[in-house]
Design a protein around this motif. Structure first.
Motif, PDB file in Angstrom:
ATOM      1  N   ARG A  26       0.840  -1.202   0.000  1.00 36.35           N
ATOM      2  CA  ARG A  26       0.000   0.000   0.000  1.00 36.35           C
ATOM      3  C   ARG A  26       0.874   1.250   0.000  1.00 36.35           C
ATOM      4  O   ARG A  26       0.602   2.192  -0.738  1.00 36.35           O
ATOM      5  N   VAL A  27       1.902   1.263   0.825  1.00 35.46           N
ATOM      6  CA  VAL A  27       2.799   2.412   0.873  1.00 35.46           C
ATOM      7  C   VAL A  27       3.459   2.617  -0.478  1.00 35.46           C
ATOM      8  O   VAL A  27       3.570   3.735  -0.962  1.00 35.46           O
ATOM      9  N   ASP A  28       3.856   1.546  -1.138  1.00 36.85           N
ATOM     10  CA  ASP A  28       4.497   1.655  -2.450  1.00 36.85           C
ATOM     11  C   ASP A  28       3.563   2.300  -3.475  1.00 36.85           C
ATOM     12  O   ASP A  28       4.004   3.107  -4.291  1.00 36.85           O
ATOM     13  N   GLU A  29       2.276   1.939  -3.448  1.00 35.66           N
ATOM     14  CA  GLU A  29       1.320   2.539  -4.373  1.00 35.66           C
ATOM     15  C   GLU A  29       1.169   4.028  -4.096  1.00 35.66           C
ATOM     16  O   GLU A  29       1.133   4.837  -5.027  1.00 35.66           O
ATOM     17  N   ILE A  30       1.074   4.395  -2.842  1.00 35.10           N
ATOM     18  CA  ILE A  30       0.967   5.805  -2.471  1.00 35.10           C
ATOM     19  C   ILE A  30       2.239   6.540  -2.873  1.00 35.10           C
ATOM     20  O   ILE A  30       2.191   7.627  -3.438  1.00 35.10           O
ATOM     21  N   THR A  31       3.380   5.942  -2.593  1.00 33.58           N
ATOM     22  CA  THR A  31       4.670   6.559  -2.935  1.00 33.58           C
ATOM     23  C   THR A  31       4.774   6.782  -4.435  1.00 33.58           C
ATOM     24  O   THR A  31       5.194   7.854  -4.886  1.00 33.58           O
ATOM     25  N   GLN A  32       4.380   5.804  -5.205  1.00 32.81           N
ATOM     26  CA  GLN A  32       4.455   5.938  -6.663  1.00 32.81           C
ATOM     27  C   GLN A  32       3.544   7.067  -7.149  1.00 32.81           C
ATOM     28  O   GLN A  32       3.936   7.870  -8.004  1.00 32.81           O
ATOM     29  N   GLU A  33       2.346   7.150  -6.608  1.00 25.49           N
ATOM     30  CA  GLU A  33       1.435   8.224  -7.012  1.00 25.49           C
ATOM     31  C   GLU A  33       1.987   9.593  -6.598  1.00 25.49           C
ATOM     32  O   GLU A  33       1.903  10.567  -7.345  1.00 25.49           O
ATOM     33  N   ILE A  34       2.586   9.651  -5.420  1.00 23.56           N
ATOM     34  CA  ILE A  34       3.211  10.894  -4.952  1.00 23.56           C
ATOM     35  C   ILE A  34       4.346  11.290  -5.902  1.00 23.56           C
ATOM     36  O   ILE A  34       4.481  12.454  -6.275  1.00 23.56           O
ATOM     37  N   GLN A  35       5.153  10.326  -6.298  1.00 28.76           N
ATOM     38  CA  GLN A  35       6.255  10.606  -7.222  1.00 28.76           C
ATOM     39  C   GLN A  35       5.727  11.134  -8.557  1.00 28.76           C
ATOM     40  O   GLN A  35       6.282  12.080  -9.127  1.00 28.76           O
ATOM     41  N   LEU A  36       4.671  10.539  -9.061  1.00 30.70           N
ATOM     42  CA  LEU A  36       4.075  11.004 -10.315  1.00 30.70           C
ATOM     43  C   LEU A  36       3.580  12.442 -10.190  1.00 30.70           C
ATOM     44  O   LEU A  36       3.806  13.268 -11.081  1.00 30.70           O
ATOM     45  N   LYS A  37       2.909  12.750  -9.079  1.00 33.44           N
ATOM     46  CA  LYS A  37       2.398  14.104  -8.851  1.00 33.44           C
ATOM     47  C   LYS A  37       3.548  15.102  -8.724  1.00 33.44           C
ATOM     48  O   LYS A  37       3.492  16.188  -9.292  1.00 33.44           O
ATOM     49  N   LEU A  38       4.576  14.735  -7.965  1.00 34.74           N
ATOM     50  CA  LEU A  38       5.726  15.624  -7.805  1.00 34.74           C
ATOM     51  C   LEU A  38       6.361  15.933  -9.154  1.00 34.74           C
ATOM     52  O   LEU A  38       6.635  17.089  -9.473  1.00 34.74           O
ATOM     53  N   GLU A  79       0.334  13.765   2.317  1.00 31.28           N
ATOM     54  CA  GLU A  79       1.162  14.302   1.236  1.00 31.28           C
ATOM     55  C   GLU A  79       0.453  14.142  -0.108  1.00 31.28           C
ATOM     56  O   GLU A  79       0.457  15.053  -0.933  1.00 31.28           O
ATOM     57  N   LEU A  80      -0.164  13.001  -0.301  1.00 29.02           N
ATOM     58  CA  LEU A  80      -0.877  12.771  -1.551  1.00 29.02           C
ATOM     59  C   LEU A  80      -2.029  13.763  -1.704  1.00 29.02           C
ATOM     60  O   LEU A  80      -2.228  14.331  -2.784  1.00 29.02           O
ATOM     61  N   THR A  81      -2.750  14.021  -0.645  1.00 30.66           N
ATOM     62  CA  THR A  81      -3.850  14.993  -0.683  1.00 30.66           C
ATOM     63  C   THR A  81      -3.329  16.377  -1.032  1.00 30.66           C
ATOM     64  O   THR A  81      -3.905  17.078  -1.876  1.00 30.66           O
ATOM     65  N   ASP A  82      -2.230  16.788  -0.395  1.00 27.77           N
ATOM     66  CA  ASP A  82      -1.643  18.102  -0.679  1.00 27.77           C
ATOM     67  C   ASP A  82      -1.211  18.206  -2.140  1.00 27.77           C
ATOM     68  O   ASP A  82      -1.413  19.233  -2.791  1.00 27.77           O
ATOM     69  N   LEU A  83      -0.617  17.137  -2.661  1.00 28.87           N
ATOM     70  CA  LEU A  83      -0.159  17.143  -4.047  1.00 28.87           C
ATOM     71  C   LEU A  83      -1.333  17.144  -5.032  1.00 28.87           C
ATOM     72  O   LEU A  83      -1.280  17.807  -6.066  1.00 28.87           O
TER      73      LEU A  83
END
Length: 92
Positions: A26-38, A79-83
């Motif tokens: 789950r963390v990996d999926e969130i991390t990947q989405e965060i990376q895409l947004k960044l 972080e994902l919400t902010d991004l």
């Protein structure tokens, strides 16, 4: 009795291990989405591989600095919400 105890310890260990693996996935999926947004916002987090490394951390720090905030060091849904909010504003 000893065999039953070994079986119980093995069962508990496997249960805990599988829960950790699910949590990590789950963390990996969130991390990947965060990376895409960044990356889409111009903050280079490197390849969106789902691994929270030094590039992702630097990109998050830069993102929060640009927003007048500070990265708290914990990578989670906040972080994902902010991004997502920043991405929707930049696309408006």
């Amino acid at each position: 009795m000893i065999n039953n105890l070994k079986f119980l310890i093995l069962t508990v260990s496997l249960t805990i291990s599988s829960q950790v693996v699910l949590a990590d996935a789950r963390v990996d999926e969130i991390t990947q989405e965060i990376q895409l947004k960044l990356n889409s916002l111009g903050f280079d987090s490197g390849s969106p591989d789902g691994i929270f490394g030094s590039k992702t951390e630097r990109a998050l720090k830069r993102f929060y600095e640009s927003q007048g905030g500070e990265f708290d060091g914990t990578l989670d849904q906040n972080e994902l919400t902010d991004l997502k909010t920043a991405t929707s504003v930049s696309n408006s």
